[in-house]
Design a protein around this motif. Structure first.
Motif, short mmCIF file in Angstrom:
data_model
loop_
_atom_site.label_atom_id
_atom_site.label_comp_id
_atom_site.label_asym_id
_atom_site.label_seq_id
_atom_site.Cartn_x
_atom_site.Cartn_y
_atom_site.Cartn_z
N TYR A 42 33.54 51.16 37.07
CA TYR A 42 32.22 50.58 37.31
C TYR A 42 31.10 51.59 37.49
O TYR A 42 30.45 51.62 38.52
N PHE A 50 31.37 44.74 32.20
CA PHE A 50 32.00 43.64 32.93
C PHE A 50 31.15 42.38 32.79
O PHE A 50 31.69 41.29 32.54
N GLU A 87 28.62 39.75 50.78
CA GLU A 87 29.48 39.76 49.59
C GLU A 87 30.06 41.15 49.34
O GLU A 87 29.32 42.15 49.23
N GLY A 89 31.92 43.68 46.78
CA GLY A 89 32.03 43.82 45.32
C GLY A 89 31.05 42.88 44.63
O GLY A 89 31.41 42.11 43.75
N GLY A 91 28.45 43.23 42.52
CA GLY A 91 28.07 43.34 41.11
C GLY A 91 26.64 42.88 40.89
O GLY A 91 25.71 43.29 41.60
N LYS A 95 26.57 34.88 41.65
CA LYS A 95 27.24 33.72 42.30
C LYS A 95 26.75 33.49 43.71
O LYS A 95 26.66 32.35 44.17
N ASP A 116 28.81 47.22 47.30
CA ASP A 116 29.40 47.50 45.98
C ASP A 116 29.44 49.00 45.78
O ASP A 116 28.68 49.75 46.37
N ILE A 117 30.33 49.41 44.89
CA ILE A 117 30.50 50.84 44.60
C ILE A 117 29.42 51.32 43.62
O ILE A 117 29.15 52.51 43.54
N GLY A 143 29.27 51.42 48.77
CA GLY A 143 30.49 51.90 49.40
C GLY A 143 31.72 51.25 48.79
O GLY A 143 31.63 50.50 47.82
N ASP A 144 32.86 51.54 49.41
CA ASP A 144 34.16 51.08 48.93
C ASP A 144 34.65 50.01 49.90
O ASP A 144 34.73 50.26 51.11
N PHE A 145 34.98 48.83 49.36
CA PHE A 145 35.40 47.76 50.28
C PHE A 145 36.77 48.04 50.90
O PHE A 145 37.18 47.35 51.82
N ALA A 164 35.33 36.47 42.07
CA ALA A 164 35.78 37.02 40.77
C ALA A 164 37.29 37.24 40.68
O ALA A 164 37.80 37.64 39.65
#
Ligand code: SAH
Ligand code: AVI
Length: 330
Positions: A42, A50, A87, A89, A91, A95, A116-117, A143-145, A164
């Motif tokens: 990503y 994506f 939320e 991730g 993106g 949604k 999100d990353i 960041g990283d979830f 997703a």
């Protein structure tokens, strides 16, 4: 009118990100079989690809989840009565709008956190939500979830969402500790809405990851471009073929990159100089498919319980509403 309310923060500096990526890539590519962490798809190009995948006719996941969410958003908001939406991730952050609109209709909407990353998608989504939902305070966290949830702060009036079927990209053994960490950021009365792709007909599953237009293949190969850009690698994406198949025993799609010839790949930042045989494969993603029972089994010991299992009429996809055990109804 006041200006849009949003801010974006970054969990880790660039040097730290590159160092941890180099270490992860080194570990994965020296393992047997070789693999790469799917979060490295990503970059901006990968995130755009994506989005393109989600519009492919074979990729039923996004439109099914969106349709289901549109149907249940008001009910979920009525059950949880959240004032803050989170939320993981996020993106493009499309949604989440269905839930924000339901919260606004219920007169509850106050704040929203996106994690999100991908920094650019995060900033764009945060700005767009702040613009389109006047008065909403939006916080974006790059960041990283899996590693950076502590930045989110304590729960309270919070509905967290993980759409997703991104949970399917985690190994099943990673799911319970991940859910337990999320539970640590929820207060009694909060909830976690998780999108889960369901076990189904193999042909339908395999078609979704082998679209005729070749977008998923390009997405898969993009991870090589990310290695080139971030770690100074010399991968030739054209020298790798896209492989995606359903592994029934593990109930998961596996995506791999197959070396089309004997080749050498150098990745200086990861101190790697690899010889790949023709036909040798690198696993780039797993996408686990669940049933209600196999998903519920992942909840044991996490502090989260299943409150409601929503699914579409064809039972292609589910949204699992989870809540801290002490706050479960009935
Ligand atoms: N929520 C959106 C996007 C899903 S795609 C939707 O429902 O369509 C998966 C998203 O998770 C991407 O935006 C990707 O950048 C992000 N992502 C993948 N691995 C991640 C990780 N380890 N930490 C944070 N974000 C991650
Ligand atoms: C983000 N994630 C849920 C997608 C999936 O279906 O596993 C990523 C993806 N990989 C190939 N196509 C889409």
């Amino acid at each position: 009118m006041s200006g849009a309310l949003y801010r974006v923060e970054t969990a880790r500096g660039n040097d730290e990100q590159v160092a941890s990526m180099a270490a992860e890539v080194r570990r994965g590519l020296l393992a047997t079989p070789r693999w790469l962490p799917s979060k490295y798809f990503y970059d901006d190009r990968g995130s755009r690809l994506f989005e393109e995948i989600t519009a492919q006719p074979e990729y039923y996941l996004t439109r099914t989840e969106e349709g289901l969410l549109a149907r249940i958003a008001d009910e979920v908001v009525a059950r949880v009565r959240p004032r803050e939406l989170l939320e993981l991730g996020s993106g493009a952050g499309r949604k989440i709008r269905l839930l924000l609109a339901a919260m606004a209709r219920a007169g509850l909407l106050r704040g929203c956190i996106l994690l999100d990353i991908n920094a650019r998608f995060l900033a764009d989504a945060s700005r767009a939500l702040a613009r389109d939902f006047p008065g909403l305070a939006v916080r974006g966290v790059v960041g990283d979830f899996l590693g950076d949830l502590d930045l989110l702060g304590p729960g309270g009036d919070r509905l967290a969402a993980f759409f997703a079927s991104t949970i399917g990209n985690l190994h099943p053994d990673e799911v319970p500790p991940f859910l337990a960490r999320v539970a640590g950021h929820l207060a009694p009365g909060d909830a976690f809405l998780v999108g889960v792709d369901l076990v189904k007909d193999v042909a339908r599953l395999e078609a979704a990851y082998n679209d005729r237009a070749g977008v998923t293949a390009e997405f898969n190969r993009n991870i090589l471009r990310v290695l080139n850009d971030r770690l100074g690698a010399d991968c030739d994406p054209g020298a790798f073929g896209h492989v995606a198949f359903y592994d029934r025993a593990h109930a998961r799609i596996e995506m791999r990159l197959r070396s089309l010839r004997l080749q050498r790949v150098r990745i200086p930042a990861a101190r790697l100089d690899l010889k790949l045989e023709a036909g040798e494969e690198i696993r780039t993603e797993i996408s686990c498919k669940y049933t209600r029972a196999s998903f519920a089994a992942r909840l044991t010991g996490t502090g989260l319980g299943l409150v409601h299992w929503y699914t579409d009429p064809e039972h292609l996809f589910a949204l699992a509403l989870l809540a801290p055990e002490s706050a479960r109804d009935g």
